[in-house]
Design a protein around this motif. Structure first.
Motif, short mmCIF file in Angstrom:
data_model
loop_
_atom_site.label_atom_id
_atom_site.label_comp_id
_atom_site.label_asym_id
_atom_site.label_seq_id
_atom_site.Cartn_x
_atom_site.Cartn_y
_atom_site.Cartn_z
N GLY A 164 28.41 32.26 119.38
CA GLY A 164 28.32 33.69 119.67
C GLY A 164 28.32 34.04 121.14
N ASP A 165 28.52 33.05 122.01
CA ASP A 165 28.58 33.33 123.46
C ASP A 165 30.03 33.65 123.82
N VAL A 166 30.50 34.76 123.27
CA VAL A 166 31.91 35.11 123.35
C VAL A 166 32.33 35.47 124.77
N ALA A 167 31.49 36.20 125.49
CA ALA A 167 31.85 36.60 126.85
C ALA A 167 32.07 35.38 127.74
N GLU A 168 31.21 34.39 127.61
CA GLU A 168 31.36 33.16 128.41
C GLU A 168 32.61 32.40 127.97
N ALA A 169 32.89 32.38 126.68
CA ALA A 169 34.09 31.71 126.18
C ALA A 169 35.34 32.37 126.75
N ILE A 170 35.37 33.69 126.76
CA ILE A 170 36.52 34.42 127.30
C ILE A 170 36.69 34.12 128.79
N ARG A 171 35.58 34.10 129.53
CA ARG A 171 35.64 33.80 130.95
C ARG A 171 36.23 32.41 131.18
N GLN A 172 35.75 31.43 130.42
CA GLN A 172 36.24 30.06 130.58
C GLN A 172 37.70 29.92 130.14
N LEU A 173 38.08 30.63 129.09
CA LEU A 173 39.47 30.57 128.64
C LEU A 173 40.41 31.20 129.66
N ASP A 174 40.00 32.32 130.25
CA ASP A 174 40.82 32.94 131.29
C ASP A 174 41.03 31.95 132.44
N GLU A 175 39.96 31.28 132.83
CA GLU A 175 40.03 30.30 133.91
C GLU A 175 40.92 29.12 133.49
N TYR A 176 40.75 28.65 132.27
CA TYR A 176 41.54 27.53 131.74
C TYR A 176 43.03 27.86 131.79
N LEU A 177 43.39 29.05 131.38
CA LEU A 177 44.80 29.44 131.33
C LEU A 177 45.42 29.55 132.73
N ILE A 178 44.59 29.80 133.72
CA ILE A 178 45.07 29.87 135.10
C ILE A 178 45.24 28.46 135.68
N THR A 179 44.31 27.56 135.36
CA THR A 179 44.26 26.26 136.03
C THR A 179 44.87 25.11 135.25
N ASP A 180 45.09 25.25 133.96
CA ASP A 180 45.55 24.14 133.13
C ASP A 180 46.77 24.57 132.33
N SER A 181 47.80 23.73 132.34
CA SER A 181 49.03 24.11 131.62
C SER A 181 49.16 23.37 130.28
N THR A 182 48.14 22.59 129.90
CA THR A 182 48.22 21.89 128.62
C THR A 182 47.52 22.71 127.53
N ASP A 183 47.96 22.52 126.33
CA ASP A 183 47.33 23.16 125.16
C ASP A 183 47.17 24.67 125.31
N ARG A 184 48.15 25.30 125.93
CA ARG A 184 48.07 26.75 126.15
C ARG A 184 48.06 27.51 124.82
N ASP A 185 48.81 27.01 123.83
CA ASP A 185 48.83 27.70 122.54
C ASP A 185 47.44 27.70 121.92
N GLU A 186 46.73 26.57 122.01
CA GLU A 186 45.38 26.53 121.45
C GLU A 186 44.43 27.44 122.24
N ALA A 187 44.62 27.49 123.55
CA ALA A 187 43.77 28.35 124.38
C ALA A 187 43.96 29.81 124.00
N PHE A 188 45.22 30.23 123.81
CA PHE A 188 45.47 31.61 123.40
C PHE A 188 44.92 31.88 122.00
N TYR A 189 45.02 30.90 121.12
CA TYR A 189 44.45 31.03 119.77
C TYR A 189 42.93 31.24 119.85
N LEU A 190 42.26 30.42 120.66
CA LEU A 190 40.81 30.56 120.82
C LEU A 190 40.45 31.89 121.47
N LEU A 191 41.28 32.32 122.42
CA LEU A 191 41.04 33.63 123.05
C LEU A 191 41.17 34.74 122.01
#
Length: 91
Positions: A14-41
């Protein structure tokens, strides 16, 4: 991949705000598993009740990987929205 597991756990807890913050950062810094990152977002935004951003992110995931679980999540989200919208007309 390990980072995405941690983020998935944040969403489940339920820590959704933190998850969104980390996913935004992940999508900027990491180019692997982008489809899964967008799915989780998409899942995180759905949990917040932000259906438009959820659907947008599911669509990004599907565009990157047509076999993504985001396809089913997108369909289910649309079914839910269609159900509630139809209900509004039947009051």
């Amino acid at each position: 991949m390990e980072q995405l597991k941690t983020i998935k756990e944040l969403i489940n807890q339920g820590d959704v705000a933190e998850a969104i913050r980390q996913l935004d950062e992940y999508l900027i810094t990491d180019s692997t598993d982008r489809d899964e990152a967008f799915y989780l977002l998409g899942n995180a935004y759905r949990k917040q009740g932000n259906w438009q951003l959820a659907l947008n992110n599911y669509q990004y995931a599907i565009d990157l990987n047509p076999d993504s679980p985001a396809r089913e999540a997108y369909r289910m989200a649309m079914d839910i929205l269609n159900f509630f919208n139809k209900d509004m007309y039947n009051q």
